[in-house]
Design a protein around this motif. Structure first.
Motif: not given
Length: 219
Positions: A19-39
């Motif tokens: 689930g979290p790897i696909g349609s329930q991914n925490p970044i794409t569905t809840q927009v969490l952990g974005i700081c790491s993606a930027l850094a």
């Protein structure tokens, strides 16, 4: 009354991973952990190492919290979670400094910021506190892998088009775009390795996923 135990990898348990790897991914569905993606996504190697670090911290934190969940006073549960996560992050940081010092320097303070990663604290609070150890471990693996997948995708495109290389653990920097392309006039896109581009790439990934899965579109 049946005494049969639920299989370790039943359909319900496998969904905790897929689930979290696909349609329930925490970044794409809840927009969490974005700081790491930027850094940490200007190069592929730091993104891979950060992903592995987050998975390790999340798995052990979920497991520990699940094991002691019935003995944690409700008033101090957040403090207990932070202490456990902080101890695990310090351990991971020391391991990186001992065995992957160059990558540790690239990640800099961002390893320490795993302590405040919304995905980790969210899974501890929303899942590990109310579930048994094995499902908690699977939930951690799924959410950590979903987080890592996005980081690796973002880093792949940013480094490829920004530097023309791909940097892999143990292999170093690999030249992907042939020199002949540069001889013909190809130029690396310097904008790709700037932090704003990470947010743009994540936004594109979110747009693609939501366009393919109408259930994720907010009404």
């Amino acid at each position: 009354m049946s005494n049969e135990k639920e299989p370790l990898f039943s359909a319900k348990n496998l969904k905790l991973i897929t689930g979290p790897i696909g349609s329930q991914n925490p970044i794409t569905t809840q927009v969490l952990g974005i700081c790491s993606a930027l850094a940490v996504t200007a190069k592929l190697e730091p993104a891979i190492v950060m992903s592995i670090s987050v998975i390790a911290v999340l798995v052990f934190a979920n497991l520990i919290i699940s094991l002691i969940r019935n003995s944690i006073p409700s008033r101090i549960r957040i403090i207990v979670q932070l202490v456990i996560v902080a101890a695990l992050v310090i351990l991971v940081d020391q391991i990186l400094k001992a065995f992957a010092y160059d990558v540790s320097r690239q990640l800099s303070v961002f390893v320490g910021l795993i302590i405040t990663n919304c995905i980790i604290m969210g899974r501890l609070e929303a899942f590990a506190l109310g579930n048994k150890p094995w499902p908690s471990v699977l939930d951690a693996v799924g959410n950590g892998a979903g987080y890592g997948l996005i980081l690796i995708i973002v880093a792949f495109f940013r480094e490829l088009f920004g530097s023309g290389t791909l940097t892999l653990p143990g292999l170093g920097e690999l030249r992907v775009i042939p020199q002949v392309f540069y001889d013909w006039g190809y130029v690396n896109n310097g904008f790709m390795i700037l932090p704003p581009m990470a947010l743009i790439v994540v936004g594109i990934i979110i747009w693609v996923q939501r366009s393919r899965n109408k259930e994720l579109i907010e009404s």
